[in-house]
Scaffold this motif. Sequence first.
Motif, PDB file in Angstrom:
ATOM      1  N   LEU A  17     -14.061  -3.167  13.868  1.00 31.90           N
ATOM      2  CA  LEU A  17     -14.434  -4.584  13.934  1.00 31.90           C
ATOM      3  C   LEU A  17     -14.572  -5.139  12.519  1.00 31.90           C
ATOM      4  O   LEU A  17     -15.266  -4.544  11.686  1.00 31.90           O
ATOM      5  CB  LEU A  17     -15.753  -4.757  14.678  1.00 31.90           C
ATOM      6  CG  LEU A  17     -15.803  -4.272  16.127  1.00 31.90           C
ATOM      7  CD1 LEU A  17     -17.217  -4.446  16.682  1.00 31.90           C
ATOM      8  CD2 LEU A  17     -14.798  -5.036  16.985  1.00 31.90           C
ATOM      9  N   ILE A  18     -13.938  -6.285  12.264  1.00 35.96           N
ATOM     10  CA  ILE A  18     -14.006  -6.913  10.942  1.00 35.96           C
ATOM     11  C   ILE A  18     -14.466  -8.359  11.120  1.00 35.96           C
ATOM     12  O   ILE A  18     -13.713  -9.215  11.586  1.00 35.96           O
ATOM     13  CB  ILE A  18     -12.635  -6.875  10.229  1.00 35.96           C
ATOM     14  CG1 ILE A  18     -12.086  -5.445  10.199  1.00 35.96           C
ATOM     15  CG2 ILE A  18     -12.749  -7.439   8.817  1.00 35.96           C
ATOM     16  CD1 ILE A  18     -10.648  -5.350   9.685  1.00 35.96           C
ATOM     17  N   ILE A  24     -22.877 -11.397  15.361  1.00 38.54           N
ATOM     18  CA  ILE A  24     -21.729 -11.391  16.272  1.00 38.54           C
ATOM     19  C   ILE A  24     -21.044 -10.030  16.258  1.00 38.54           C
ATOM     20  O   ILE A  24     -20.702  -9.467  17.300  1.00 38.54           O
ATOM     21  CB  ILE A  24     -20.730 -12.508  15.885  1.00 38.54           C
ATOM     22  CG1 ILE A  24     -21.340 -13.882  16.198  1.00 38.54           C
ATOM     23  CG2 ILE A  24     -19.405 -12.326  16.621  1.00 38.54           C
ATOM     24  CD1 ILE A  24     -20.482 -15.046  15.795  1.00 38.54           C
ATOM     25  N   ARG A  25     -20.845  -9.479  15.061  1.00 39.56           N
ATOM     26  CA  ARG A  25     -20.174  -8.181  14.953  1.00 39.56           C
ATOM     27  C   ARG A  25     -20.963  -7.087  15.676  1.00 39.56           C
ATOM     28  O   ARG A  25     -20.398  -6.255  16.389  1.00 39.56           O
ATOM     29  CB  ARG A  25     -19.970  -7.816  13.480  1.00 39.56           C
ATOM     30  CG  ARG A  25     -19.053  -6.611  13.269  1.00 39.56           C
ATOM     31  CD  ARG A  25     -18.918  -6.258  11.803  1.00 39.56           C
ATOM     32  NE  ARG A  25     -20.171  -5.779  11.237  1.00 39.56           N
ATOM     33  CZ  ARG A  25     -20.906  -6.460  10.354  1.00 39.56           C
ATOM     34  NH1 ARG A  25     -20.513  -7.650   9.929  1.00 39.56           N
ATOM     35  NH2 ARG A  25     -22.027  -5.940   9.881  1.00 39.56           N
ATOM     36  N   SER A  26     -22.271  -7.096  15.495  1.00 41.75           N
ATOM     37  CA  SER A  26     -23.113  -6.098  16.156  1.00 41.75           C
ATOM     38  C   SER A  26     -23.068  -6.257  17.674  1.00 41.75           C
ATOM     39  O   SER A  26     -23.029  -5.257  18.411  1.00 41.75           O
ATOM     40  CB  SER A  26     -24.559  -6.215  15.670  1.00 41.75           C
ATOM     41  OG  SER A  26     -24.653  -5.959  14.287  1.00 41.75           O
ATOM     42  N   ALA A  27     -23.070  -7.500  18.133  1.00 39.36           N
ATOM     43  CA  ALA A  27     -23.010  -7.749  19.573  1.00 39.36           C
ATOM     44  C   ALA A  27     -21.678  -7.270  20.144  1.00 39.36           C
ATOM     45  O   ALA A  27     -21.631  -6.660  21.224  1.00 39.36           O
ATOM     46  CB  ALA A  27     -23.199  -9.237  19.858  1.00 39.36           C
ATOM     47  N   LEU A  28     -20.596  -7.527  19.413  1.00 42.05           N
ATOM     48  CA  LEU A  28     -19.278  -7.067  19.858  1.00 42.05           C
ATOM     49  C   LEU A  28     -19.234  -5.549  19.938  1.00 42.05           C
ATOM     50  O   LEU A  28     -18.707  -4.977  20.895  1.00 42.05           O
ATOM     51  CB  LEU A  28     -18.196  -7.566  18.898  1.00 42.05           C
ATOM     52  CG  LEU A  28     -17.912  -9.066  18.884  1.00 42.05           C
ATOM     53  CD1 LEU A  28     -16.937  -9.404  17.766  1.00 42.05           C
ATOM     54  CD2 LEU A  28     -17.348  -9.517  20.228  1.00 42.05           C
ATOM     55  N   ALA A  29     -19.803  -4.906  18.925  1.00 35.22           N
ATOM     56  CA  ALA A  29     -19.818  -3.436  18.901  1.00 35.22           C
ATOM     57  C   ALA A  29     -20.587  -2.890  20.091  1.00 35.22           C
ATOM     58  O   ALA A  29     -20.160  -1.927  20.752  1.00 35.22           O
ATOM     59  CB  ALA A  29     -20.430  -2.940  17.594  1.00 35.22           C
ATOM     60  N   SER A  45     -17.668  -6.117   7.076  1.00 37.56           N
ATOM     61  CA  SER A  45     -18.092  -7.513   6.940  1.00 37.56           C
ATOM     62  C   SER A  45     -17.228  -8.287   5.957  1.00 37.56           C
ATOM     63  O   SER A  45     -17.515  -9.446   5.665  1.00 37.56           O
ATOM     64  CB  SER A  45     -19.556  -7.570   6.495  1.00 37.56           C
ATOM     65  OG  SER A  45     -19.726  -6.931   5.246  1.00 37.56           O
ATOM     66  N   SER A  46     -16.179  -7.667   5.435  1.00 43.88           N
ATOM     67  CA  SER A  46     -15.302  -8.349   4.486  1.00 43.88           C
ATOM     68  C   SER A  46     -13.881  -7.842   4.657  1.00 43.88           C
ATOM     69  O   SER A  46     -13.639  -6.799   5.291  1.00 43.88           O
ATOM     70  CB  SER A  46     -15.757  -8.107   3.046  1.00 43.88           C
ATOM     71  OG  SER A  46     -15.538  -6.752   2.670  1.00 43.88           O
ATOM     72  N   ALA A  47     -12.948  -8.570   4.063  1.00 41.94           N
ATOM     73  CA  ALA A  47     -11.550  -8.159   4.131  1.00 41.94           C
ATOM     74  C   ALA A  47     -11.339  -6.813   3.457  1.00 41.94           C
ATOM     75  O   ALA A  47     -10.679  -5.921   4.003  1.00 41.94           O
ATOM     76  CB  ALA A  47     -10.673  -9.223   3.468  1.00 41.94           C
ATOM     77  N   ALA A  48     -11.918  -6.657   2.276  1.00 37.75           N
ATOM     78  CA  ALA A  48     -11.737  -5.409   1.532  1.00 37.75           C
ATOM     79  C   ALA A  48     -12.297  -4.221   2.305  1.00 37.75           C
ATOM     80  O   ALA A  48     -11.651  -3.165   2.408  1.00 37.75           O
ATOM     81  CB  ALA A  48     -12.410  -5.518   0.162  1.00 37.75           C
ATOM     82  N   GLU A  49     -13.501  -4.387   2.872  1.00 31.62           N
ATOM     83  CA  GLU A  49     -14.098  -3.314   3.664  1.00 31.62           C
ATOM     84  C   GLU A  49     -13.252  -3.017   4.899  1.00 31.62           C
ATOM     85  O   GLU A  49     -13.101  -1.857   5.301  1.00 31.62           O
ATOM     86  CB  GLU A  49     -15.504  -3.696   4.104  1.00 31.62           C
ATOM     87  CG  GLU A  49     -16.541  -3.711   2.994  1.00 31.62           C
ATOM     88  CD  GLU A  49     -17.905  -4.156   3.515  1.00 31.62           C
ATOM     89  OE1 GLU A  49     -18.056  -4.273   4.753  1.00 31.62           O
ATOM     90  OE2 GLU A  49     -18.797  -4.377   2.689  1.00 31.62           O
TER      91      GLU A  49
END
Length: 212
Positions: A17-18, A24-29, A45-49
């Motif tokens: 997940l990016i 929102i990301r945590s809920a999606l996970a 949480s970023s493009a690079a990550e």
Amino acid sequence: MTPSTPTTPGSPLRVVLIDDENLIRSALATMLSLEEDIDVVAQASSAAEGVRATSEHTPDVAVVDLQLPDGDGLEICAAIAEHSPATRCMILTSHARPGYLKRALEQGILGFLPKTTSAPQLAEAVRAVAAGRRAIDPELAAETISSGDSPLTPRESDVLEYAADGASIDQIARRAHLAEGTVRNYLSNAQAKLQASNRHEAVAIARRHGWI
């Protein structure tokens, strides 16, 4: 970190997940992890990550937000295709507009859904994309067919949308993760392309044609 092995037949689908919105990301996970056949192996949480995570984990599917502080979601998907060719991308965004969908399809991205998508629909979309099938929001697809070609770039559309509620240049810049001068340039370009006398008229024209 040692790279993870690709999915083998019968094992859960592996997802990265990016999204820079932590809640929102945590809920999606959490939602996806409730599915027995889906395993969220990393979050970014970023493009690079995100590009690093897909390179390390080689997931089946990367679920990518369209707008991140350090990159455009479609550009991220292109980078993922280069660094992890086995990974298929899908876009999950609050900026579900025809211009973005057209770019995504041209780029070969299989999934494109709004963040209003339900958990079961998202899980089914992940399965479809992993299997090489399209998962496109039907309303957006219909809107894209009927809207015609927008003269605006996706970023110009974004800035116009942010301006729709009367936001100041400073507010738009913060929302879009852009410099104020860049926002002014985008607004000026959009007004010129739409032959509008001001940003409010440009917003009205763009909305009438379904471009924002």
